[in-house]
Design a protein around this motif. Structure first.
Motif, PDB file in Angstrom:
ATOM      1  N   LEU A  33       1.255  -1.172   0.127  1.00 40.35           N
ATOM      2  CA  LEU A  33      -0.050   0.128  -0.061  1.00 40.35           C
ATOM      3  C   LEU A  33       0.850   1.034  -0.307  1.00 40.35           C
ATOM      4  CD1 LEU A  33      -3.155  -1.457   2.474  1.00 40.35           C
ATOM      5  CD2 LEU A  33      -2.909  -1.283   0.503  1.00 40.35           C
ATOM      6  N   TYR A  35       3.344   1.764  -2.116  1.00 39.10           N
ATOM      7  CA  TYR A  35       3.544   1.578  -2.665  1.00 39.10           C
ATOM      8  C   TYR A  35       2.885   1.582  -4.042  1.00 39.10           C
ATOM      9  CZ  TYR A  35       8.575   0.001  -1.256  1.00 39.10           C
ATOM     10  OH  TYR A  35       9.285   0.372  -0.552  1.00 39.10           O
ATOM     11  N   ALA A  36       1.611   2.041  -3.550  1.00 39.85           N
ATOM     12  CA  ALA A  36       0.222   2.389  -4.883  1.00 39.85           C
ATOM     13  C   ALA A  36       0.465   2.529  -6.357  1.00 39.85           C
ATOM     14  CB  ALA A  36      -0.746   2.540  -3.889  1.00 39.85           C
ATOM     15  N   ALA A  40       0.999   0.678  -9.307  1.00 33.40           N
ATOM     16  CA  ALA A  40       0.523   1.691 -10.753  1.00 33.40           C
ATOM     17  C   ALA A  40       1.318   2.055 -11.981  1.00 33.40           C
ATOM     18  CB  ALA A  40      -0.666   2.880 -10.265  1.00 33.40           C
ATOM     19  N   ILE A  64      -2.352  -6.729  -3.465  1.00 26.77           N
ATOM     20  CA  ILE A  64      -1.574  -5.456  -5.236  1.00 26.77           C
ATOM     21  C   ILE A  64      -2.293  -5.660  -5.893  1.00 26.77           C
ATOM     22  CG2 ILE A  64      -0.101  -6.019  -7.331  1.00 26.77           C
ATOM     23  CD1 ILE A  64       2.002  -6.453  -4.918  1.00 26.77           C
ATOM     24  N   ARG A  67      -7.067  -4.915  -3.313  1.00 25.49           N
ATOM     25  CA  ARG A  67      -6.828  -3.678  -2.862  1.00 25.49           C
ATOM     26  C   ARG A  67      -6.851  -2.219  -3.944  1.00 25.49           C
ATOM     27  NH1 ARG A  67      -5.720  -3.499   3.324  1.00 25.49           N
ATOM     28  NH2 ARG A  67      -7.524  -4.723   4.261  1.00 25.49           N
ATOM     29  N   LEU A  68      -5.334  -2.800  -4.181  1.00 20.34           N
ATOM     30  CA  LEU A  68      -4.691  -1.729  -5.661  1.00 20.34           C
ATOM     31  C   LEU A  68      -5.037  -1.486  -7.085  1.00 20.34           C
ATOM     32  CD1 LEU A  68      -1.358  -1.549  -4.400  1.00 20.34           C
ATOM     33  CD2 LEU A  68      -2.672   0.178  -3.719  1.00 20.34           C
TER      34      LEU A  68
END
Length: 134
Positions: A33, A35-36, A40, A64, A67-68
């Motif tokens: 989180l 390193y979101a 991306a 990853i 959530r991301l």
């Protein structure tokens, strides 16, 4: 019943030759989180298994994917064993680098062992059901 697996199996040579435009390598103690933005912007994220007893990369993979919302290549590296592949696939890994001592044939057979799962995972919601044939 055989089903094609979503996880791509690579040996060290294939991995070395598989260059991605932007690859992010996360250590297994990193919080994804945090390193979101980097995730991306990456086309591939590599998560490391320093030993088969250290499963923190499973949690990272799940975060990853779910959530991301990462849709690129999520690759398992390090000590990847045949009996971990199904769980890796279910946690969202799309590729795995097998060690020299791991048989590619055994790895493929392991992935064919269970054609479906009832429980949800990183890729499918629960309950998962195969569509009825008409």
């Amino acid at each position: 019943m055989k089903t094609a697996s979503r996880i791509r199996l690579l040996d060290a040579h294939d991995h070395a030759g598989d260059t991605a435009a932007s690859t992010l390598i996360l250590p297994n103690d990193a919080d994804p989180l945090e390193y979101a933005i980097e995730i991306a912007n990456a086309s591939r994220v590599e998560l490391q298994f320093p030993s088969f007893t250290d499963g923190r990369a499973y949690s990272q993979a799940y975060l990853i994917r779910r959530r991301l919302g990462f849709e690129g290549d999520l690759r398992a590296t390090g000590e990847v064993l045949v009996d971990q592949l199904l769980q890796m696939e279910r946690m969202g890994f799309s590729s795995a680098v097998l060690g020299a001592e791991v048989s590619m044939t055994d790895a493929r057979l392991q992935l064919e062992r269970f054609p479906a799962f009832y429980q949800g995972d990183a890729l499918r919601e629960a309950p998962w059901r195969e569509k009825a044939l008409d």
